[in-house]
Design a protein around this motif. Sequence first.
Motif, PDB file in Angstrom:
ATOM      1  N   VAL A 184      13.480  -0.835   4.541  1.00  0.00           N
ATOM      2  CA  VAL A 184      12.991  -1.182   3.213  1.00  0.00           C
ATOM      3  C   VAL A 184      14.076  -1.944   2.448  1.00  0.00           C
ATOM      4  O   VAL A 184      15.231  -1.548   2.458  1.00  0.00           O
ATOM      5  N   VAL A 218       7.032  -3.692   5.525  1.00  0.00           N
ATOM      6  CA  VAL A 218       5.969  -4.321   4.736  1.00  0.00           C
ATOM      7  C   VAL A 218       6.562  -5.413   3.850  1.00  0.00           C
ATOM      8  O   VAL A 218       7.580  -5.215   3.195  1.00  0.00           O
ATOM      9  N   ASP A 220       6.063  -7.087   0.689  1.00  0.00           N
ATOM     10  CA  ASP A 220       5.352  -7.165  -0.586  1.00  0.00           C
ATOM     11  C   ASP A 220       6.023  -8.231  -1.443  1.00  0.00           C
ATOM     12  O   ASP A 220       6.974  -8.878  -1.012  1.00  0.00           O
ATOM     13  N   THR A 221       5.518  -8.418  -2.660  1.00  0.00           N
ATOM     14  CA  THR A 221       6.057  -9.518  -3.467  1.00  0.00           C
ATOM     15  C   THR A 221       7.514  -9.283  -3.850  1.00  0.00           C
ATOM     16  O   THR A 221       8.285 -10.227  -3.947  1.00  0.00           O
ATOM     17  N   THR A 253      -0.792 -11.290   4.814  1.00  0.00           N
ATOM     18  CA  THR A 253      -0.630 -10.610   3.529  1.00  0.00           C
ATOM     19  C   THR A 253       0.054 -11.513   2.511  1.00  0.00           C
ATOM     20  O   THR A 253      -0.364 -11.581   1.351  1.00  0.00           O
ATOM     21  N   LEU A 257      -1.330 -12.646  -1.045  1.00  0.00           N
ATOM     22  CA  LEU A 257      -0.586 -12.372  -2.272  1.00  0.00           C
ATOM     23  C   LEU A 257      -0.326 -13.654  -3.050  1.00  0.00           C
ATOM     24  O   LEU A 257      -0.045 -13.614  -4.241  1.00  0.00           O
TER      25      LEU A 257
ATOM     26  N   ALA B  23       8.352   3.427  -1.203  1.00  0.00           N
ATOM     27  CA  ALA B  23       8.418   3.144   0.234  1.00  0.00           C
ATOM     28  C   ALA B  23       7.667   4.214   1.017  1.00  0.00           C
ATOM     29  O   ALA B  23       6.929   3.913   1.958  1.00  0.00           O
ATOM     30  N   THR B  48       0.460  -2.783   1.516  1.00  0.00           N
ATOM     31  CA  THR B  48       1.111  -3.717   0.592  1.00  0.00           C
ATOM     32  C   THR B  48       0.603  -3.512  -0.833  1.00  0.00           C
ATOM     33  O   THR B  48       1.381  -3.498  -1.782  1.00  0.00           O
ATOM     34  N   ILE B  51       2.254  -0.556  -2.292  1.00  0.00           N
ATOM     35  CA  ILE B  51       3.648  -0.825  -2.673  1.00  0.00           C
ATOM     36  C   ILE B  51       3.711  -1.660  -3.956  1.00  0.00           C
ATOM     37  O   ILE B  51       4.518  -1.385  -4.849  1.00  0.00           O
ATOM     38  N   GLU B  52       2.812  -2.637  -4.072  1.00  0.00           N
ATOM     39  CA  GLU B  52       2.785  -3.441  -5.307  1.00  0.00           C
ATOM     40  C   GLU B  52       2.507  -2.549  -6.518  1.00  0.00           C
ATOM     41  O   GLU B  52       3.180  -2.655  -7.542  1.00  0.00           O
ATOM     42  N   ASN B  55       5.496  -0.350  -7.206  1.00  0.00           N
ATOM     43  CA  ASN B  55       6.579  -1.102  -7.855  1.00  0.00           C
ATOM     44  C   ASN B  55       6.262  -1.350  -9.328  1.00  0.00           C
ATOM     45  O   ASN B  55       7.158  -1.337 -10.168  1.00  0.00           O
ATOM     46  N   GLY B 111       2.017  -9.959  -8.063  1.00  0.00           N
ATOM     47  CA  GLY B 111       1.765  -8.594  -7.603  1.00  0.00           C
ATOM     48  C   GLY B 111       0.344  -8.145  -7.880  1.00  0.00           C
ATOM     49  O   GLY B 111      -0.439  -7.922  -6.959  1.00  0.00           O
ATOM     50  N   VAL B 115      -2.857  -7.958  -5.431  1.00  0.00           N
ATOM     51  CA  VAL B 115      -3.593  -6.736  -5.095  1.00  0.00           C
ATOM     52  C   VAL B 115      -5.091  -6.996  -5.206  1.00  0.00           C
ATOM     53  O   VAL B 115      -5.881  -6.568  -4.364  1.00  0.00           O
TER      54      VAL B 115
END
Lengths: 293, 139
Positions: A184, A218, A220-221, A253, A257, B23, B48, B51-52, B55, B111, B115
Amino acid sequence: MNALEQAATDRFTTLLETKRSVILDTWVDQFLADWEGTRHGNLPPEEIRAQSQLFLDQLHRLLQNNFSHSWQPQSADPIVQLLTQLSETWAKKGLAAAQSTFYILSFKRILLARYLELESDPAAFSAAVAVLDLVLDRLSLVVVERFEMTRERLIKQQSLSLLELSTPVVKIWDHMILLPLVGVIDTARARKITENLLNSIAEIEAMVTIVDITGVPVLDTAVAGHLMKTINAAQMLGTHVILTGMSPEGAQTLVKLGVSLGDITTRGSLKAGISEGLAALGKVIIDGHRRAG
Amino acid sequence: MNDEAPCLLDAVHIPIQDYADVAEAGRNALLFAEACGFSKVLAYYIATAVIELGNNIMAHADSDGSIVLTSQFEDTRIVIEIIAEDRGPGIFDVDLALTDGYTTNNGLGCGLPGVARLMDELHIETSDQGTRIRARKRR
């Protein structure tokens, strides 16, 4: 303390004098028996015995010297010092928290059993229980608290060293470096990674930098954002950055996004990235066997 | 109900107080979705999204919230629902927050709109008492 409790305290003091060795033997034996089959660690029984002996001495002293309800474990108390040290050692050796608590609680049971042999009057007995609760429960809390503290400190140390370990920059050829990212990536790690990478680029005069994200679970943004910043900074130092190891799921993904990687060179596998990097350096890989044959 | 259904799993509930919790939530979401029979790509989308949202709780809601994952039946299809709740100050302008490129914390600004694209449905309830986001994905 009322008269009954005072009498019980005196009786415990006497018990710790007259039955000392019996109590010690039963306690240590029971404790070791309970551990049988679990993790003994490398705690020698003699050490436990010696520590338990010290504990009995300290408890005796505590009960003898004007013991009262207001007693609270202080870090300066010898008995508290003994237990914190013991708890710390056990926590470091990987014993379960339950085992170190059991150490104190089993002692309580043994002492009460001895007490019952002398005195069976219910009122006196409940006063005895109250006295023991007062001192031993508080002491077992000391053990648990210290145990937890030690473990927490260990975890913190480990995660710090993991942070150091997990950001290696590897030189794989002259002027070519590899940054394998695993796990991570949070803000703290991203900063560390960028710092390490930029230093290595300057040091090795890297013309090609491969960033491999096979081990990133993963994308992510936030991770993508960190990655882009790191890569942008690297590009400013004049190195050609190749991003490798993106999974098909990761790619889909990122598109969903709405993250665009801009003009960063990407290759599916690390292998493709390395050959791209070598080509950029003007190196060619030749199959030695084929040429000989 | 249907005992053979692979998705009758216990709901996953993760308090979010730390980036490590985010996480953890992502890892759980991936396993949960795969256990419900979602494909690798869809499971990755769901993880994902989790996680978005996690966050967002960390960045905008003073690290005080939770994420719950449940699986349900809708007709004959399995649906995974993510509920992200916090007691933060709320989203000032939901439409703006759903606009690509809009950010209040120097992020990429994709983000929440991301989603919305990763999931099939996105419902946002927000006030100055907190925010509750419900996102659903069908198998």
